[in-house]
Write a protein that holds these residues in place. Structure first.
Motif: not given
Length: 107
Positions: A14-15, A18, A69-70, A73, A77
């Protein structure tokens, strides 16, 4: 422990994903380094988790949770739009992960 490794694999992925948004085509060093390190760590953690978790379940969870989750986000955001089709797609991803795990994959 295997599910902790899987969670670490998901978090790293995920990190990294993003961070791709901020690489400016891999012209910015820090976000680009986060992408490379994040995907590298993700595969290391995933490979270790696969010693104890069936690949069908682990990959479904890794890719499905990461995708959902991505997307969340992005909506929350990063100013991406959310509509019924996108929500339906996320629901189908989650449903697919649940179905694979309910299928009782054997090791």
């Amino acid at each position: 422990m295997p599910y902790l490794l899987l969670a670490l694999a998901i978090g790293s992925e995920i990190c990294a994903t993003i961070s791709l948004k901020f690489t400016d085509g891999f012209t910015r060093l820090l976000p680009s380094a986060v992408v490379v390190a994040g995907y590298g760590l993700s595969f290391v953690f995933l490979a270790r988790a696969l010693k104890h978790i069936p690949v069908s379940s682990a990959y479904a969870i890794w890719s499905g949770v990461g995708t959902a989750v991505v997307a969340a986000i992005g909506f929350a955001f990063l100013g991406e739009t959310l509509n019924a089709w996108k929500l339906a797609g996320i629901a189908l991803i989650i449903g697919g992960v649940v179905a694979l795990n309910l299928g009782g994959a054997s090791h």
